[in-house]
Scaffold this active site. Structure first.
Site, PDB file in Angstrom:
ATOM      1  N   PHE A  15      -8.911 -15.748   1.097  1.00  0.00           N
ATOM      2  CA  PHE A  15      -8.344 -14.537   0.483  1.00  0.00           C
ATOM      3  C   PHE A  15      -7.196 -14.846  -0.475  1.00  0.00           C
ATOM      4  O   PHE A  15      -6.572 -13.917  -0.989  1.00  0.00           O
ATOM      5  CB  PHE A  15      -7.794 -13.605   1.572  1.00  0.00           C
ATOM      6  N   SER A  51      -4.011 -10.911  -7.694  1.00  0.00           N
ATOM      7  CA  SER A  51      -5.045  -9.869  -7.783  1.00  0.00           C
ATOM      8  C   SER A  51      -4.646  -8.622  -8.567  1.00  0.00           C
ATOM      9  O   SER A  51      -5.224  -7.564  -8.343  1.00  0.00           O
ATOM     10  CB  SER A  51      -5.499  -9.475  -6.378  1.00  0.00           C
ATOM     11  N   ARG A  83     -13.449   6.227  -8.013  1.00  0.00           N
ATOM     12  CA  ARG A  83     -13.496   4.944  -7.312  1.00  0.00           C
ATOM     13  C   ARG A  83     -14.166   5.117  -5.957  1.00  0.00           C
ATOM     14  O   ARG A  83     -14.196   6.215  -5.396  1.00  0.00           O
ATOM     15  CB  ARG A  83     -12.067   4.400  -7.086  1.00  0.00           C
ATOM     16  N   ASN A  99       0.849 -19.129   1.576  1.00  0.00           N
ATOM     17  CA  ASN A  99       2.122 -19.594   0.985  1.00  0.00           C
ATOM     18  C   ASN A  99       3.185 -18.492   1.003  1.00  0.00           C
ATOM     19  O   ASN A  99       4.295 -18.692   0.506  1.00  0.00           O
ATOM     20  CB  ASN A  99       1.920 -20.144  -0.436  1.00  0.00           C
ATOM     21  N   ASN A 154      -4.196 -20.262  -9.993  1.00  0.00           N
ATOM     22  CA  ASN A 154      -4.191 -19.828  -8.591  1.00  0.00           C
ATOM     23  C   ASN A 154      -5.595 -19.587  -8.071  1.00  0.00           C
ATOM     24  O   ASN A 154      -5.941 -20.020  -6.976  1.00  0.00           O
ATOM     25  CB  ASN A 154      -3.395 -18.529  -8.442  1.00  0.00           C
ATOM     26  N   TYR A 185      -3.082  -8.392   2.684  1.00  0.00           N
ATOM     27  CA  TYR A 185      -3.625  -7.105   3.141  1.00  0.00           C
ATOM     28  C   TYR A 185      -5.005  -7.265   3.798  1.00  0.00           C
ATOM     29  O   TYR A 185      -5.157  -7.037   5.010  1.00  0.00           O
ATOM     30  CB  TYR A 185      -3.668  -6.155   1.950  1.00  0.00           C
ATOM     31  N   HIS A 191      -1.506   0.277  -6.317  1.00  0.00           N
ATOM     32  CA  HIS A 191      -2.750   0.950  -5.905  1.00  0.00           C
ATOM     33  C   HIS A 191      -2.541   2.434  -5.638  1.00  0.00           C
ATOM     34  O   HIS A 191      -1.456   2.862  -5.239  1.00  0.00           O
ATOM     35  CB  HIS A 191      -3.331   0.259  -4.671  1.00  0.00           C
ATOM     36  N   GLY A 226      -7.690  -0.998 -19.307  1.00  0.00           N
ATOM     37  CA  GLY A 226      -8.693  -1.761 -18.547  1.00  0.00           C
ATOM     38  C   GLY A 226      -9.320  -1.034 -17.368  1.00  0.00           C
ATOM     39  O   GLY A 226     -10.111  -1.626 -16.642  1.00  0.00           O
ATOM     40  N   TYR A 250      -8.520 -11.695 -14.160  1.00  0.00           N
ATOM     41  CA  TYR A 250      -8.692 -11.581 -12.708  1.00  0.00           C
ATOM     42  C   TYR A 250     -10.174 -11.596 -12.344  1.00  0.00           C
ATOM     43  O   TYR A 250     -10.631 -12.423 -11.539  1.00  0.00           O
ATOM     44  CB  TYR A 250      -8.011 -10.310 -12.188  1.00  0.00           C
TER      45      TYR A 250
END
Ligand code: UFG
Length: 323
Positions: free
Chosen positions: A71, A75, A219, A32, A90, A11, A187, A282, A139
Site C-alpha cells: 500500500f 496518492s 463517484r 516509513n 515513490n 488508511y 477527500h 483532472g 499518480y
C-alpha cells in the site's frame, strides 16, 4: 499465513491489517510513517522502513513471509501533477525495490493497491477491466506502470500478483479505532464530515457544471472494510492461480457530490452548508466501477453498500478520532 503489510499504517493498509488479524493471519507492518500513523498499527509489529532505502527492507523479511500486501504510495492526484519525479520515485522505484527484496527472500505472492486512476478519462461507464487504461496524471500512470511490471514479473520470475483497483475508498472501522486521517485532507467524505462537526474548513463543491443529474461529479464509494475483504480473497485466489491479475473494486452505484452532502446532512441531523467553487483540475465527471469480475472470480460481495452506512461509519470515526 504471515503477511508483510507495506504501508500498513495508512488508511486502507491499516484496515487490511485489522481484517487479516481478525481472520487469524500474522501481520508485520512496514511503513516509513511519512503519511501513515503509528497509532494505526495495532495488529502485529511495526518496522520503520522506506522503500526508497532498500537496505531498510531487510528487516521485513527477518522471519518467513508468505505474501506481501503493498500500500506504500503517494496518492494525491493534484500533487502528482506538480511533483512527478517524487511520484515515480515513490510509487515505481519504491515498488521495484520491494519486488527485488521479495525475490531475494523467495516471496512469490503480492497484492498490489491500484486505483481507478489507471483508466484516466473514462470513455464508457461503468468501467470494467477491459476499459482502455490511459491515465491522465502521474499518480495513475505510476500505478499502471507497476501493474505492467507485475505482468512482466509473472512471466520472468513466476511472481503471483493481484492488483486491486479501488474506486473511492470510504468509511472506517471506528470500533477498532482506525479510520481515515490525511494532512491535508482532500477527500470528499472526510471534508464534508469535518466541516459538519466544526473541525474542518468550510466545505467547497468543486464544479457544478458537469453533465450529471445535478451538475456535480459522480463517484462510486466503496467501504474500506469491503476493500479489505477483497484483499483476503485475493490472497486465497493466489493459492490456486499463477500470473498477474487485476480487479476493479466498487459498488457499481454512483453518487453525486450533492447526494453525499445530503446523506451526511441526514446523518448529522441538519442540512449542511457549502460553497460552490470551480472545477478541480483532472476530475472526471463520472467514475463508477463494474466489479463483476471480482464478484465472479473472487466471490467478493461488498456488504456495506448503502451510502448512509458508509458515511455513518466515517462519522463515528471523525467524532472519536485517535490520530
Ligand atoms: N470534492 C469536492 N469537495 C471536496 C473534496 C472533493 O467537491 O472538498 C469532489 C471532487 O471534486 C470529486 C469528488 O468530490 O468530484 C470526489 O473527490 P475525492 O477527492 O474524494 O476522490 P477522487 O474521486 O478525486 O479520488 C479518488 C481516489 C484517488 C484516485 C481517484 C481517481 O481517492 O486515489 O479517485 O480519479 F486517484
Amino acid at each position: 499465513m504471515h503477511i508483510l503489510v507495506c504501508g500498513g499504517a495508512g488508511y486502507v493498509g491499516s484496515h487490511v491489517a485489522y481484517v487479516l488479524a481478525e481472520r487469524g493471519h500474522e501481520v508485520t507492518v512496514l511503513d516509513n510513517l511519512s503519511t501513515g500513523h503509528r497509532q494505526a498499527v495495532r495488529w502485529g509489529r511495526l518496522i520503520e522502513a522506506d522503500l526508497l532505502k532498500p537496505e531498510t527492507l531487510e528487516a521485513g523479511f527477518d522471519c518467513p513471509v508468505d505474501a506481501v500486501m503493498h500500500f506504500c504510495a503517494r496518492s494525491l492526484v493534484g500533487e502528482s501533477v506538480n511533483q512527478p519525479y517524487d511520484y515515480y520515485d515513490n510509487n515505481v522505484v519504491g515498488s521495484l525495490n520491494l519486488l527485488r527484496a521479495m525475490r531475494r527472500h523467495g516471496v512469490e505472492r503480492l497484492v498490489f493497491s491500484s486505483t481507478a486512476a489507471v483508466f484516466g478519462q473514462p470513455i464508457r461507464t461503468p468501467i470494467d477491466e477491459d476499459h482502455p487504461r490511459t491515465p491522465i496524471n502521474p499518480y495513475g500512470a505510476s500505478k499502471l506502470m507497476v501493474e505492467r511490471i507485475l505482468a512482466d514479473a509473472a512471466h520472468a520470475h513466476g511472481l503471483r500478483s493481484v492488483s486491486l483497483r479501488y474506486f473511492n475508498a470510504a468509511g472506517a472501522a471506528a470500533d477498532a479505532g482506525i479510520g481515515e486521517s490525511h494532512t491535508p485532507e482532500t477527500h470528499l467524505i472526510p471534508n464534508v464530515l469535518l466541516s459538519a462537526i466544526g473541525e474542518g474548513p468550510p466545505l467547497k463543491i468543486f464544479g457544478s457544471d458537469y453533465p450529471t443529474l445535478d451538475g456535480t461529479c459522480i463517484r462510486d464509494y466503496v467501504h474500506v472494510l469491503d476493500l479489505a475483504d477483497a484483499h483476503i480473497r485475493a490472497l486465497e485466489f493466489m493459492s490456486s492461480h499463477t500470473g498477474a491479475h487485476a480487479f476493479n473494486l466498487g459498488n457499481g452505484i454512483g453518487f453525486t457530490v450533492l447526494q453525499v452532502i445530503e446523506a451526511a446532512g441526514r446523518i448529522v441531523g441538519q442540512p449542511l452548508q457549502f460553497d460552490r467553487a470551480a472545477r478541480r483540475q483532472g476530475d472526471p465527471a463520472v467514475l463508477v466501477a463494474a466489479s463483476q469480475k471480482a464478484r465472479d472470480t473472487l466471490g467478493w460481495i461488498p456488504s456495506h453498500t448503502r451510502l448512509d452506512d458508509i458515511v455513518r461509519s466515517a462519522l463515528a470515526w471523525h467524532r472519536n478520532k485517535r490520530y
